[in-house]
Design a protein around this motif. Structure first.
Motif, mmCIF file in Angstrom:
data_model
loop_
_atom_site.group_PDB
_atom_site.id
_atom_site.type_symbol
_atom_site.label_atom_id
_atom_site.label_comp_id
_atom_site.label_asym_id
_atom_site.label_seq_id
_atom_site.Cartn_x
_atom_site.Cartn_y
_atom_site.Cartn_z
ATOM 1 N N TYR A 1 0.781 -1.171 -0.022
ATOM 2 C CA TYR A 1 0.003 0.092 -0.046
ATOM 3 C C TYR A 1 0.917 1.156 0.099
ATOM 4 O O TYR A 1 2.043 1.108 0.483
ATOM 5 N N ASP B 1 -4.754 3.461 2.814
ATOM 6 C CA ASP B 1 -5.151 2.455 1.802
ATOM 7 C C ASP B 1 -5.278 1.095 2.407
ATOM 8 O O ASP B 1 -5.782 0.156 1.503
ATOM 9 N N VAL B 2 -4.772 0.822 3.561
ATOM 10 C CA VAL B 2 -4.775 -0.697 4.238
ATOM 11 C C VAL B 2 -6.432 -1.241 4.431
ATOM 12 O O VAL B 2 -7.165 -0.309 5.089
ATOM 13 N N ARG C 1 0.450 6.059 -6.809
ATOM 14 C CA ARG C 1 0.306 4.417 -6.965
ATOM 15 C C ARG C 1 1.422 3.883 -7.604
ATOM 16 O O ARG C 1 2.452 4.515 -8.293
#
Length: 203
Positions: A113, A118-119, A195
């Motif tokens: 991540y 984002d986890v 990302r």
């Protein structure tokens, strides 16, 4: 007087960090001190850190660069997108070098991540339950703290911004998040690691 009863969420801390470019821990302390008042927290940061802090508001990172790294054995490769506010900064040699260094780190450290936010919440809770069970034989008043500490260590294995850069000699043990803060301070822009994709043969 610090309102120790207020514990800012990771999402609020990240939002303040994006607005000011200040470090994660500084943002957390400022939000705690302000009792969650964002404007007051920005004031606190400006008083403590002076001209280095600026309210970037909703300035969006809509420009950027995609950089890659392929390991010498050609079995691991990475693409990473680093976003900036202006094309001028996106084409800056230092920003490009930063993105390439991040790609190299991702190839070696294999994070899953970009940020803690984002986890997946289900996975986070699952990990926390394991650590709470592991601490079950400890005194009740320290169990939560032990579990939280283990969760933080776990973040370092899966969250890019929490990981110390693999080139410890070059970066003096700084985390990717700290290096990102330095790039933001240097460019004066809301730089984001948006990302990444890591490819490994056979995985």
């Amino acid at each position: 007087m610090t309102d120790v009863s207020h514990s800012p969420s990771a999402k609020d801390v990240k939002a303040l960090r994006d607005r000011t470019g200040a470090g994660m821990m500084d943002c957390k302390k400022a939000l705690t001190e302000s009792g969650g008042d964002v404007d007051k927290a920005i004031e606190i940061l400006r008083v403590k850190q002076g001209k280095r802090i600026e309210d970037r508001g909703e300035r969006l990172a809509t420009e950027g660069t995609v950089q890659s790294y392929v390991h010498s054995n050609a079995k691991v490769g990475v693409l990473v997108e680093v976003d900036t506010e202006t094309d001028f900064v996106a084409r800056n040699d230092e920003l490009v070098a930063f993105a390439k260094d991040i790609a190299l780190h991702i190839a070696a450290a294999a994070p899953e991540y970009v940020t803690e936010e984002d986890v997946d919440e289900e996975r986070r809770q699952s990990e926390l339950r394991v650590y709470e069970q592991e601490a079950a034989d400890k005194p009740e008043n320290v169990r939560a703290k032990i579990a939280e500490g283990k969760l933080r260590k776990w973040y370092e294995t899966v969250v890019l911004l929490d990981q110390p850069h693999v080139n410890g000699d070059k970066y003096d043990g700084k985390t990717i998040g700290q290096l990102l803060d330095e790039v933001r301070a240097k460019t004066g822009e809301n730089v984001q690691i948006r990302r990444f994709a890591r490819f490994a043969v056979g995985q």
